[in-house]
Each structure stands twice: as C-alpha cells, then as structure tokens.
Design an enzyme around this catalytic site. Structure first.
Site, mmCIF file in Angstrom:
data_model
loop_
_atom_site.group_PDB
_atom_site.id
_atom_site.type_symbol
_atom_site.label_atom_id
_atom_site.label_comp_id
_atom_site.label_asym_id
_atom_site.label_seq_id
_atom_site.Cartn_x
_atom_site.Cartn_y
_atom_site.Cartn_z
ATOM 1 N N TRP A 271 0.826 -1.204 0.000
ATOM 2 C CA TRP A 271 0.000 0.000 0.000
ATOM 3 C C TRP A 271 0.863 1.257 0.000
ATOM 4 O O TRP A 271 0.517 2.258 -0.625
ATOM 5 C CB TRP A 271 -0.907 -0.003 1.236
ATOM 6 C CG TRP A 271 -1.790 1.205 1.346
ATOM 7 C CD1 TRP A 271 -3.036 1.367 0.826
ATOM 8 C CD2 TRP A 271 -1.494 2.437 2.029
ATOM 9 N NE1 TRP A 271 -3.536 2.615 1.135
ATOM 10 C CE2 TRP A 271 -2.602 3.287 1.875
ATOM 11 C CE3 TRP A 271 -0.387 2.894 2.754
ATOM 12 C CZ2 TRP A 271 -2.648 4.570 2.425
ATOM 13 C CZ3 TRP A 271 -0.425 4.177 3.304
ATOM 14 C CH2 TRP A 271 -1.548 4.990 3.136
ATOM 15 N N HIS A 272 2.008 1.184 0.689
ATOM 16 C CA HIS A 272 2.856 2.371 0.815
ATOM 17 C C HIS A 272 3.597 2.713 -0.469
ATOM 18 O O HIS A 272 3.993 3.873 -0.653
ATOM 19 C CB HIS A 272 3.863 2.186 1.958
ATOM 20 C CG HIS A 272 3.279 2.429 3.309
ATOM 21 N ND1 HIS A 272 2.566 1.477 4.000
ATOM 22 C CD2 HIS A 272 3.283 3.542 4.101
ATOM 23 C CE1 HIS A 272 2.167 1.990 5.163
ATOM 24 N NE2 HIS A 272 2.587 3.233 5.240
ATOM 25 N N GLY A 273 3.803 1.757 -1.339
ATOM 26 C CA GLY A 273 4.501 2.094 -2.571
ATOM 27 C C GLY A 273 4.744 0.896 -3.457
ATOM 28 O O GLY A 273 4.826 -0.240 -2.986
#
Length: 461
Positions: free
Chosen positions: A318-320
């Site tokens: 989700w973060h990258g």
C-alpha cells in the site's frame, strides 16, 4: 496545495471558512465539495475526474447493494465495486511495478506507462471501499444524496493524506452537523500543533537527513548513519502526524470529528504496540477489512501467521510500488508474528527500558528498509550502521552535526512525548496557552516565508 503553505493559510482557508459560515445549511455540503475540488485541482486538475468517477461508482453501487440486500446481486455489486476501485488503484499506482517485474522475469521489453500518481488515491480509494463494504455488511445505510457522498470522498481536510475516515465515522455529520465555539477553538489548536510539528520540527530535522542521505556511502561514518536514520524517524513522524493533526483540526472547524491517527508511537515497548499507535486508521482498516475476514486468530496458529503475512505484505505494498516496501511490511509482519507467538510474554518480564530499547533498535532498522527504495542501497546503509563496511566511526563533520543539531533532537524527542498533556489542567498553562499557540503560528509563518524546503513525505504514498 498543502496545508503548510502561505496560500492555504492566508488565502484559501480564511475565504473558505468565511463563505462556509455565511452559507445556508442546505448549501454547505455543495460548497465543501466545490472548494475541495479547487483544493485538489491546485496540483492535479485532470485527476479530479478520476476522483469524481470513484465517488459516482460507489454511490451507484451502494444503492444497488442495499436494494438487493441478502441476495446474490448484492454480493455481485460489492465485487464489482471492489474490482473497479482496486483496478483504478492498481492501474495508476502499480502498473509500472508489474511491467518492470514482468520484463525482468520474462526477459521482455514492455514499455512503461509512466503515469503520474494521483495524489491521495491510496487514501480515498480505501475510504470508498470501506463505504460499499459497510453498506453490504449492514453497518451503514446507503447515502441517497450524491452531493453528500461526493463530498465525503473529496473532503479536502483528509483528502490528500488521511487519516482514513470511514463513512460510518461521519455518516451523521454529513447531513446534520453544527460547530460550537469550543469545537472550533479545539480545531484551531489542533491545526496549529500540526503546523508546528510539520514546519518547525519535520522540516528542520529533515535537513539533516537529506544532507546525510545525499552523501556517498564512503563519506558516512557509523555515528552519522545512525544519526541520519534517527533524524528520518523523527521527520516522518512529525511530518505525517503533523498533517493528521492539521486534518483533524480542519475537520473540527467544519463540524467533523475525524479519528486520531497517532498516539505517541515512539513510546511503544514492542512492534505490536507501535502499530496500535502509528497510522492507526490504516492499521484498523486492514484489521477490519482484511485480517478479520481472513479468519484473524480464530483458526489456529498456522492461519494466524498466514493472515499476518498477507496483511503486512499488503500494508507494505500500500505504501509504494517497490520491493523495499513489501520487504518492510513483511519485516513487521515477522516481528508481530514472533511477538504473538510468545515473545511478548518474555518481553513483558523485562524492565521497561529494555523493552523500549528493543523496540527502538528494530524500528530504526525498519525505517532503513522503508526509506531506500533500492534494497541494495538499504542493506549497504545497514552495513555501515553496524560497522561492517570499513567506514570510520566518527569524524569532524559528524561531531559538527551532533553539536549543531543537538538542541533540535532534544526538542523533537520531547515533542514526540505527551509532555503538553501533563500541564493541560494547570491554571497558569491555560492562561498562557493562547500565547503559546500564537507563537507557534508566528514562527511557522516566518519559516514558511524564508524557506523553500517544505516537502510532505506521504504525498507519494
């Protein structure tokens, strides 16, 4: 446009508040939707259409999910909503990642899309998905007013970087809300605290991290590598928690009560506790919409560990769109699995100082995995931290950085603890608090006037 900008502080926000409070109640949602679209268009006008499309999709799907409640078509519309939302997020955020890895795996030469990432797409996509899921579960009623739902999706205080506000949290406030003087004052206080965290602490301590990160690895010392990652740990905390505080403060000014997103996470004594205190709305989202539906801890140890690694792999992703984020997520999944497997009981027997040292040591290693998208560079940085690369332990530049940043580190560490709360009920503090908040606002404004360095780390997530 960001909250910590002079244009927002002295043009956009005052005008918006003035128009909002002189407008009749029946027009307030439409006004907030309109100004939210202006706020978003300031940076990415074309992606307004994408965000509005998401709002329309989930408005329609919510209506049909409720209409066919308990029947096959309700599930079909839910899957359709999730497919569209995840599809949009995957296309814009992860397409290049998948193409790059297919090229490596198959020896192909597929062209990259190189699409700019829509700001805030990870946040508002999770919000829209939680809405349709909760309608399906019967937790909320479908919103019949399209303006109200579009305003929920596009609401500018939490649009760019959260907190992730579930529809059920502000369902009633979307239609019926009022702002008291106390609530408005609390909103101003929260906003100023967040602004100070961002401008006075995150930006200033970020200078040190940028300086250390920008050097070749051969120039680093063991001490400077530790100093750098501690600086980054403080920068990302004050940057993101400051933005969350500003968002919550703005929400209160307009009559919304957004959830707390940070609860002094660096006071934690375990990795599990840290994730109960850090980015709480994201952790709660994955718990309620992924971990528990997978079975949580109810079906034995093996499935518990499976569920943990699925959740934390997804949390990292989700973060990258990069392998370092997946490794970072699985790293925490491993620690939480170990702690849930019995290590927490051993940890509880230690003195608090040893519990805290354990947490700080491994959280800093985690931040190295997070900040270096090139995993090879991240592991090289870790080897410098542990004296395995032949770098010197200390040099004159490191001593200079310790000397010139010592006071800033002390202030930042104190700021990461609930020191202000210890004095909240003291009469002298209540008398001086307006001066305190005005000083933070004045200093923040002065820094914004004189500084060009004003990044926001979570924009790229």
């Amino acid at each position: 446009m960001v909250f910590s900008s002079l244009v927002f502080l002295f043009v956009f926000l005052p005008i918006t508040l003035f128009i909002y409070f002189i407008s009749p109640n029946k027009l307030k949602n439409l006004l907030l939707l309109f100004v939210s679209l202006i706020f978003y268009a300031w940076g990415e006008p074309i992606y307004i259409l994408l965000m509005l499309f998401s709002a329309v999709v989930d408005y329609v799907h919510g209506i049909f999910i409720a209409k066919f409640k308990g029947r096959f078509f309700a599930k079909l519309f839910l899957f359709s909503s999730l497919f569209i939302n995840i599809g949009i997020l995957s296309f814009f955020k992860y397409a290049n990642f998948f193409i790059e890895n297919l090229n490596l795996l198959l020896g192909a030469d597929l062209g990259l899309l190189n699409l700019p990432l829509p700001i805030g797409i990870s946040f508002y996509t999770f919000q829209t998905m939680s809405y349709t899921i909760d309608v399906y579960r019967g937790r909320v009623q479908p919103q019949k007013n399209p303006i109200a739902l579009a305003m929920y999706v596009c609401l500018f205080p939490q649009l760019i970087a959260g907190p992730i506000v579930r529809y059920e949290t502000i369902e009633k406030e979307l239609i019926h809300r009022r702002v008291t003087v106390h609530q408005f004052a609390e909103g101003i206080r929260l906003f100023i605290i967040g602004l100070g965290k961002k401008v006075l602490l995150a930006n200033n301590i970020g200078f040190l991290w940028n300086s250390i990160e920008g050097r070749s690895f051969s120039e680093l010392t063991v001490i400077s590598s530790w100093l750098g990652i501690i600086a980054f740990a403080l920068q990302i905390y004050f940057d993101f928690s400051g933005y969350s505080d500003m968002a919550r403060g703005l929400g209160k000014m307009f009559g919304f009560n957004f959830p707390v997103n940070f609860q002094y996470p660096y006071l934690s004594r375990s990795i599990t506790e840290f994730w109960r205190r850090w980015h709480m709305t994201l952790s709660g989202w994955f718990r309620d919409y992924v971990y528990i539906p997978l079975g949580g801890s109810r079906e034995g140890k093996l499935k518990l560990y499976r569920n943990l690694f699925i959740v934390w792999g997804l949390t990292g992703f989700w973060h990258g769109a990069s392998w370092n984020f997946i490794v970072w997520g699985l790293y925490f999944g491993l620690f939480i699995a170990v702690e849930k497997g019995g290590f927490n009981q051993l940890l509880a027997r230690l003195y608090p100082v040893f519990q805290h040292l354990y947490f700080i040591f491994f959280i800093l290693i985690g931040w190295v995995l997070f900040v270096f998208e090139d995993l090879k560079a991240g592991f090289q940085y870790l080897s410098i931290m542990f004296g395995l690369s032949g770098n010197s332990v200390l040099n004159e530049l490191t001593l200079y950085e310790l000397y010139t940043n010592g006071a800033l580190f002390i202030i930042a560490i104190i700021g990461a603890m609930p020191v202000i709360k210890l004095f909240e009920n003291r009469r002298i503090i209540s008398i001086l608090s307006p001066i305190f908040y005005f000083t933070i606002l004045l200093l923040s404004t002065a820094f914004l006037v004189n500084e060009s360095y004003n990044p926001f780390l979570y924009f790229r997530f």
